[in-house]
Design a protein around this motif. Structure first.
Motif, short mmCIF file in Angstrom:
data_model
loop_
_atom_site.label_atom_id
_atom_site.label_comp_id
_atom_site.label_asym_id
_atom_site.label_seq_id
_atom_site.Cartn_x
_atom_site.Cartn_y
_atom_site.Cartn_z
N LEU A 146 0.96 -1.24 -0.25
CA LEU A 146 0.31 0.06 -0.35
C LEU A 146 1.15 0.99 0.34
O LEU A 146 0.88 2.07 -0.71
N SER A 147 2.39 1.53 0.95
CA SER A 147 2.67 2.14 1.26
C SER A 147 3.44 2.85 -0.30
O SER A 147 3.51 4.01 -0.81
N CYS A 148 3.92 1.83 -0.82
CA CYS A 148 4.58 1.79 -2.09
C CYS A 148 4.25 2.20 -3.10
O CYS A 148 4.55 2.87 -3.94
N MET A 149 2.82 1.86 -3.25
CA MET A 149 1.55 2.46 -3.50
C MET A 149 2.01 4.10 -4.04
O MET A 149 2.02 4.86 -5.35
N ALA A 150 1.70 3.87 -3.00
CA ALA A 150 1.37 5.56 -2.78
C ALA A 150 2.43 6.76 -2.72
O ALA A 150 2.68 7.56 -3.65
N ALA A 151 3.41 6.26 -2.19
CA ALA A 151 5.23 7.43 -2.28
C ALA A 151 5.74 6.46 -4.01
O ALA A 151 5.73 7.66 -4.36
N SER A 152 5.50 5.84 -5.11
CA SER A 152 5.48 5.56 -6.20
C SER A 152 4.14 6.82 -6.93
O SER A 152 4.43 7.18 -8.24
N ALA A 153 2.87 7.04 -6.36
CA ALA A 153 2.77 7.90 -7.04
C ALA A 153 2.49 8.93 -6.79
O ALA A 153 3.06 10.09 -7.49
N TRP A 154 3.58 9.32 -5.74
CA TRP A 154 4.09 10.71 -5.17
C TRP A 154 5.64 11.05 -6.11
O TRP A 154 5.37 12.42 -6.27
N SER A 156 5.39 10.15 -9.44
CA SER A 156 5.25 9.59 -10.92
C SER A 156 4.75 11.36 -11.24
O SER A 156 4.80 11.73 -10.51
N ARG A 157 4.65 11.30 -12.87
CA ARG A 157 4.61 12.16 -13.42
C ARG A 157 2.92 12.69 -12.67
O ARG A 157 2.62 14.51 -13.84
N PHE A 158 1.96 12.44 -12.55
CA PHE A 158 1.04 12.46 -12.90
C PHE A 158 0.43 13.03 -11.60
O PHE A 158 1.36 14.02 -10.46
N PRO A 159 -0.40 14.97 -11.82
CA PRO A 159 -0.81 15.28 -10.55
C PRO A 159 -0.63 15.27 -9.35
O PRO A 159 -1.20 14.30 -8.91
N ARG A 160 -0.18 16.04 -8.45
CA ARG A 160 0.20 15.41 -6.53
C ARG A 160 -1.54 15.71 -6.45
O ARG A 160 -1.03 15.08 -5.43
N GLY A 161 -1.81 16.63 -6.81
CA GLY A 161 -2.82 17.08 -6.11
C GLY A 161 -4.20 16.38 -6.48
O GLY A 161 -5.57 16.41 -5.21
N TRP A 162 -3.92 15.49 -7.31
CA TRP A 162 -4.43 14.26 -8.05
C TRP A 162 -4.54 13.31 -7.08
O TRP A 162 -5.01 12.12 -6.03
N VAL A 163 -3.45 12.82 -7.98
CA VAL A 163 -3.28 11.26 -7.61
C VAL A 163 -2.45 11.17 -6.17
O VAL A 163 -2.63 10.12 -5.30
N ALA A 167 -4.29 8.66 -3.18
CA ALA A 167 -2.93 7.81 -3.27
C ALA A 167 -3.23 7.91 -1.39
O ALA A 167 -3.43 6.50 -0.62
N VAL A 168 -2.72 8.78 -1.20
CA VAL A 168 -2.73 9.26 0.73
C VAL A 168 -3.42 8.69 1.22
O VAL A 168 -4.09 7.90 1.91
N MET A 169 -4.78 9.24 0.35
CA MET A 169 -6.38 9.04 1.29
C MET A 169 -6.85 7.93 1.17
O MET A 169 -7.03 7.38 2.26
N PHE A 170 -6.35 6.90 0.72
CA PHE A 170 -6.48 5.41 -0.15
C PHE A 170 -5.40 4.86 1.74
O PHE A 170 -6.62 3.95 2.40
N GLY A 200 -13.17 8.70 -2.52
CA GLY A 200 -13.02 9.87 -2.44
C GLY A 200 -11.40 9.91 -3.09
O GLY A 200 -10.88 10.27 -4.37
N GLY A 201 -10.50 8.85 -2.61
CA GLY A 201 -9.47 8.42 -3.10
C GLY A 201 -9.17 7.67 -4.45
O GLY A 201 -8.30 8.37 -5.16
N GLN A 202 -10.39 7.40 -4.28
CA GLN A 202 -10.17 6.26 -6.12
C GLN A 202 -10.72 7.47 -7.03
O GLN A 202 -9.80 7.22 -8.04
#
Length: 219
Positions: A146-154, A156-163, A167-170, A200-202
């Motif tokens: 779970l945490s590696c998913m959230a860290a990878s989202a951080w 990533s190039r995807f907008p942090r304010g969304w993705v 992920a952190v909300m999840f 909301g996170g998803q």
């Protein structure tokens, strides 16, 4: 607007209706199959939305992430925590692959430090939460994915304010689930917090990724 765009918009609206109305159905005490289907509908429709927006492998990967999340929602209710968690873990692994494939250019030491701190803090917290200590190793293992998913989202190039935020909300939603078997046992607000943060996170992840993928990738 083509038929796919119209269908995607309809699926997204239906996803929000399904996800938002699920909590409102709790006091109705409906049959278990009805509530299970209702629970899974929101994220399943996010998967449909993402699939309709998919124009590349990455688009299909985020659709698969959502589909595995919906499967986890249903399996938790039908066959229990462990198999439901495995579906979610599979979704986290797919998401990690997507985010690593789309790593943000120009990452600095602070970015990596935030990602590492997120993993360490999440796993340590998850380990400490359950009152039944026999559950701690399995929960910590799941929390690693779970945490590696959230860290990878951080990262990533995807907008942090969304993705990344989604992920952190999840992540926080799942920590609340673990806390419900420990220090937050019996707290009525936890269920509301879990579902609000999770759905909301998803939704934020699905929207953030699909919208970014629809734009030309910077060279």
């Amino acid at each position: 607007m083509g038929w796919k765009d119209a269908a995607a918009r309809a699926a997204l609206i239906a996803a929000f209706v399904g996800g938002a109305s699920y909590m409102a159905a709790w006091p109705l005490h409906l049959d278990h199959p009805v509530m299970t289907a209702w629970k899974g509908s929101g994220v399943a429709l996010l998967a449909v939305y993402a699939a309709l927006r998919a124009r590349s492998l990455d688009g299909w990967l985020i659709a698969l992430v959502m589909a595995l999340g919906a499967a986890g929602d249903v399996l938790l209710e039908v066959i229990g925590l462990t198999r439901g968690a495995l579906a979610f873990l599979a979704g986290h692994l797919v998401a990690i692959g997507l985010y690593v494939k789309n790593r943000r250019p120009g990452l600095g030491p602070t970015d990596w430090l935030v990602a590492a701190a997120l993993v360490v803090a999440t796993v340590a917290t998850a380990w400490a939460l359950p009152a039944d200590r026999a559950m701690a190793p399995g929960i910590a293992l799941y929390a690693t994915g779970l945490s590696c998913m959230a860290a990878s989202a951080w990262l990533s190039r995807f907008p942090r304010g969304w993705v990344a935020l989604g992920a952190v909300m999840f992540l926080v939603s799942d920590l609340l689930i673990f806390a419900r078997s420990g220090p937050l046992a019996g707290q009525a607000w936890v269920g509301i917090g879990v579902w609000t943060l999770y759905f909301g996170g998803q939704a934020m992840i699905a929207l953030g990724v699909t919208r970014a993928l629809s734009e030309p990738r910077p060279a």
